[in-house]
Write a protein that holds these residues in place. Structure first.
Motif, PDB file in Angstrom:
ATOM      1  N   ILE A 342      -9.274 -26.014   7.690  1.00 42.04           N
ATOM      2  CA  ILE A 342      -8.129 -26.222   8.579  1.00 42.04           C
ATOM      3  C   ILE A 342      -6.987 -25.292   8.195  1.00 42.04           C
ATOM      4  CG2 ILE A 342      -6.294 -27.870   9.125  1.00 42.04           C
ATOM      5  CD1 ILE A 342      -8.449 -30.052   9.113  1.00 42.04           C
ATOM      6  N   THR A 346      -5.267 -22.461  10.688  1.00 40.71           N
ATOM      7  CA  THR A 346      -3.851 -22.410  11.089  1.00 40.71           C
ATOM      8  C   THR A 346      -3.255 -21.026  10.862  1.00 40.71           C
ATOM      9  OG1 THR A 346      -3.073 -23.164   8.910  1.00 40.71           O
ATOM     10  CG2 THR A 346      -3.494 -24.858  10.570  1.00 40.71           C
ATOM     11  N   LYS A 350      -2.795 -19.115  15.070  1.00 40.87           N
ATOM     12  CA  LYS A 350      -1.482 -19.761  15.064  1.00 40.87           C
ATOM     13  C   LYS A 350      -1.095 -20.319  16.431  1.00 40.87           C
ATOM     14  CE  LYS A 350       0.381 -17.025  11.246  1.00 40.87           C
ATOM     15  NZ  LYS A 350       1.444 -16.086  10.805  1.00 40.87           N
ATOM     16  N   LYS A 352      -2.758 -21.975  18.384  1.00 38.38           N
ATOM     17  CA  LYS A 352      -3.443 -23.236  18.693  1.00 38.38           C
ATOM     18  C   LYS A 352      -2.929 -24.410  17.865  1.00 38.38           C
ATOM     19  CE  LYS A 352      -7.536 -20.985  20.523  1.00 38.38           C
ATOM     20  NZ  LYS A 352      -9.003 -20.964  20.619  1.00 38.38           N
ATOM     21  N   TYR A 353      -1.856 -24.164  17.130  1.00 37.73           N
ATOM     22  CA  TYR A 353      -1.268 -25.212  16.297  1.00 37.73           C
ATOM     23  C   TYR A 353       0.243 -25.230  16.481  1.00 37.73           C
ATOM     24  CZ  TYR A 353      -5.793 -25.212  13.947  1.00 37.73           C
ATOM     25  OH  TYR A 353      -7.133 -25.286  13.673  1.00 37.73           O
ATOM     26  N   THR A 354       0.810 -26.419  16.431  1.00 34.08           N
ATOM     27  CA  THR A 354       2.270 -26.536  16.496  1.00 34.08           C
ATOM     28  C   THR A 354       2.869 -26.045  15.182  1.00 34.08           C
ATOM     29  OG1 THR A 354       2.275 -28.778  15.567  1.00 34.08           O
ATOM     30  CG2 THR A 354       2.042 -28.585  17.964  1.00 34.08           C
ATOM     31  N   GLU A 357       2.131 -28.484  12.491  1.00 34.73           N
ATOM     32  CA  GLU A 357       0.752 -28.412  12.008  1.00 34.73           C
ATOM     33  C   GLU A 357       0.536 -27.204  11.107  1.00 34.73           C
ATOM     34  OE1 GLU A 357      -1.860 -30.590  15.536  1.00 34.73           O
ATOM     35  OE2 GLU A 357      -1.232 -28.496  15.805  1.00 34.73           O
ATOM     36  N   ARG A 358       1.184 -26.084  11.442  1.00 31.13           N
ATOM     37  CA  ARG A 358       1.045 -24.901  10.594  1.00 31.13           C
ATOM     38  C   ARG A 358       1.674 -25.129   9.221  1.00 31.13           C
ATOM     39  NH1 ARG A 358       2.495 -22.159  15.426  1.00 31.13           N
ATOM     40  NH2 ARG A 358       4.507 -21.474  14.557  1.00 31.13           N
ATOM     41  N   GLY A 361      -0.652 -27.209   7.344  1.00 26.93           N
ATOM     42  CA  GLY A 361      -1.791 -26.395   6.936  1.00 26.93           C
ATOM     43  C   GLY A 361      -1.570 -25.737   5.589  1.00 26.93           C
ATOM     44  N   PHE A 379      -5.008 -33.781  11.232  1.00 25.55           N
ATOM     45  CA  PHE A 379      -5.554 -32.863  12.236  1.00 25.55           C
ATOM     46  C   PHE A 379      -6.707 -33.524  12.999  1.00 25.55           C
ATOM     47  CE2 PHE A 379      -3.477 -30.333   9.052  1.00 25.55           C
ATOM     48  CZ  PHE A 379      -2.862 -29.315   9.763  1.00 25.55           C
ATOM     49  N   SER A 447     -10.985 -22.447  15.321  1.00 23.28           N
ATOM     50  CA  SER A 447     -10.163 -21.453  16.014  1.00 23.28           C
ATOM     51  C   SER A 447     -10.726 -21.120  17.388  1.00 23.28           C
ATOM     52  CB  SER A 447     -10.055 -20.184  15.169  1.00 23.28           C
ATOM     53  OG  SER A 447      -9.477 -20.477  13.902  1.00 23.28           O
ATOM     54  N   LYS A 450     -10.533 -24.987  19.729  1.00 25.48           N
ATOM     55  CA  LYS A 450      -9.252 -25.659  19.988  1.00 25.48           C
ATOM     56  C   LYS A 450      -8.522 -24.985  21.137  1.00 25.48           C
ATOM     57  CE  LYS A 450      -6.327 -27.327  17.081  1.00 25.48           C
ATOM     58  NZ  LYS A 450      -6.317 -28.748  17.473  1.00 25.48           N
TER      59      LYS A 450
END
Length: 455
Positions: A342, A346, A350, A352-354, A357-358, A361, A379, A447, A450
């Motif tokens: 994960i 991230t 990038k 695909k993640y808020t 979330e990053r 990560g 996640f 990746s 998502k």
């Protein structure tokens, strides 16, 4: 509005503190105040006081282990598994805020609320309580054995009195307590303190008659319910009631457990263990890869839940003798992959993640290399249909590679931090390759599948 909460997971490492943080953030967003007591691996922190209880509207218990609720008598209690606090902390606090207390009939000015429990108890909770008490013995024993090998060499046990052999023997002693502790605290979860004696006696017999940790599990459950039966059906005159906890319950329950372990539980469990050990010993080549795939999928499926813990407990038992274990190696490398995969995803995807979330990560790098699989839970909770299969595939790849190359470990925990200790791991290079391959596979699948975050 003020609340108090207790969080506790079997290992006392990740879930405990993740749940506490989630509850604190949710309460702040909803305009409430909450104090969270964490019952982690270092003991209780941020302990709830009497003043806190007087000010609180309700108690939230997010735990997969047995939490003493006697101090919350007369209060509204919302009790859920620890994962619920991580997945839906706002919903949990709203439940507590909307809970209607049932008034007692006591006519006092400071009339309290009666206890309202919404609990999910049973086999899983009792088992996880036993596991939570067992894991510190497993970890301490494994690392002491590893240090003994590092100082005294691979034949350290042939040099009594040396520092290396002393550490090795101390580790073996900690391992010897692992199985009795498991039985004792499963029984404790069921029957409170009176369950410890028969549970530990049953676990000790299990560790010596070949039935092992499976026998101790059965013994723990049997001991707990035997104690409950004795409390219910054995009646003494009031003048002799004081003998129940100190004489009658320990004597009867221990005697019954001894008979059960010798004549009923022990032999079938020992036969099962012998058969299983023989099958595992016979595995090689493609079959070994299949075992690695199965173990990897189990480790990633619920990331610290009952399936994960079943695989880990099974693997830890294979290193209890101080001998290298291919199964333990596969389980640990598979358990490191989910948070690492994960974390890598991230970075490479990038969009695909808020932002939140990053940032999470980044923490998963440290959690992954430390063999703390639970870092993947937020996640997985946010997007289970895409995340969980991706994690399982990556962990299966890592477990299979580890088994194919015959990598072994003599420690049950520690992540990459123990790999530098001499003689701890066999096949270090392929083991690192297995970890890297599983991480990359998980990251690439995640990746790819998502969905991008909508701006």
């Amino acid at each position: 509005m003020k609340f108090v909460a207790v969080t506790s997971c079997p290992t006392g490492i990740a879930h405990t503190y993740m749940a506490a943080e989630a509850l604190l953030m949710a309460a702040k967003e909803l305009g409430h105040e909450i104090k969270v007591e964490t019952q982690g691996s270092v003991g209780a922190e941020n302990v709830i006081t009497e003043k806190d209880l007087m000010e609180a509207k309700a108690v939230i218990i997010a735990a997969d282990t047995n939490v003493d609720k006697s101090r919350f008598a007369g209060m509204t209690i919302i009790e859920v598994p620890v994962k619920d606090a991580i997945k839906d902390s706002k919903g949990l606090i709203e439940r507590a805020a909307n809970a209607k207390p049932i008034q007692t009939n006591v006519k006092k000015a400071d009339e309290k609320k009666t206890e309202q429990k919404e609990s999910k108890t049973g086999v899983y909770k009792h088992l996880m309580t036993g596991v939570s008490f067992m894991i510190p013995f497993v970890v301490a024993g494994g690392l002491l054995i590893a240090l003994g090998f590092a100082i005294g060499g691979i034949y350290v046990f042939n040099a009594p009195g040396t520092l290396g052999e002393t550490l090795f023997s101390t580790g073996k002693a900690a391992f010897a307590l692992m199985v009795p502790i498991l039985g004792a605290y499963i029984a404790y979860s069921i029957a409170d303190r009176p369950g410890i004696v028969p549970g530990m006696v049953g676990g000790f017999i299990a560790s010596n008659n070949g039935s092992g940790f499976l026998g101790a599990m059965v013994a723990g459950f049997a001991a707990g319910y035997i104690v409950l039966a004795i409390k219910k059906y054995v009646r003494l005159p009031k003048s002799l009631q004081g003998l129940m906890p100190v004489l009658v319950i320990p004597l009867l329950s221990a005697a019954i457990m001894g008979i059960l372990m010798v004549y009923v539980i022990g032999k079938p469990m020992a036969l099962f263990n012998t058969t299983l050990a023989g099958w595992l010993t016979s595995l090689s080549g493609a079959n070994a890869a299949l075992l690695g795939i199965i173990l990897g999928c189990m480790m990633a499926f619920d990331m610290g839940g009952p399936v994960n813990k079943a695989a880990y407990t099974f693997a830890a038992a294979t290193v209890a003798s101080g001998k290298p274990s291919a199964i333990m190696a596969a389980v640990m490398v598979a358990g490191m992959v989910p948070p690492l995969g994960i974390a890598l995803s991230t970075v490479i995807a990038k969009n695909k993640y808020t932002l939140e979330e990053r940032e999470a990560g980044k923490a998963n790098w440290a959690l992954g290399i430390s063999f703390i699989t639970e870092g993947a839970i937020p996640f997985a909770a946010a997007d289970p249909l895409r995340v969980i299969p991706s994690l399982m595939v990556g962990s299966a790849v890592a477990g299979a590679i580890s088994m194919i190359f015959g990598c072994t470990l003599i420690v049950p925990h520690g992540g990459i931090w123990v790999l530098a200790i001499p003689n701890v791991v066999t096949g270090l290079l392929p083991y690192i390759i297995a970890l890297a391959a599983g991480t990359v596979v998980t990251a690439l699948i995640l990746s790819a599948i998502k969905k991008p975050i909508e701006k």
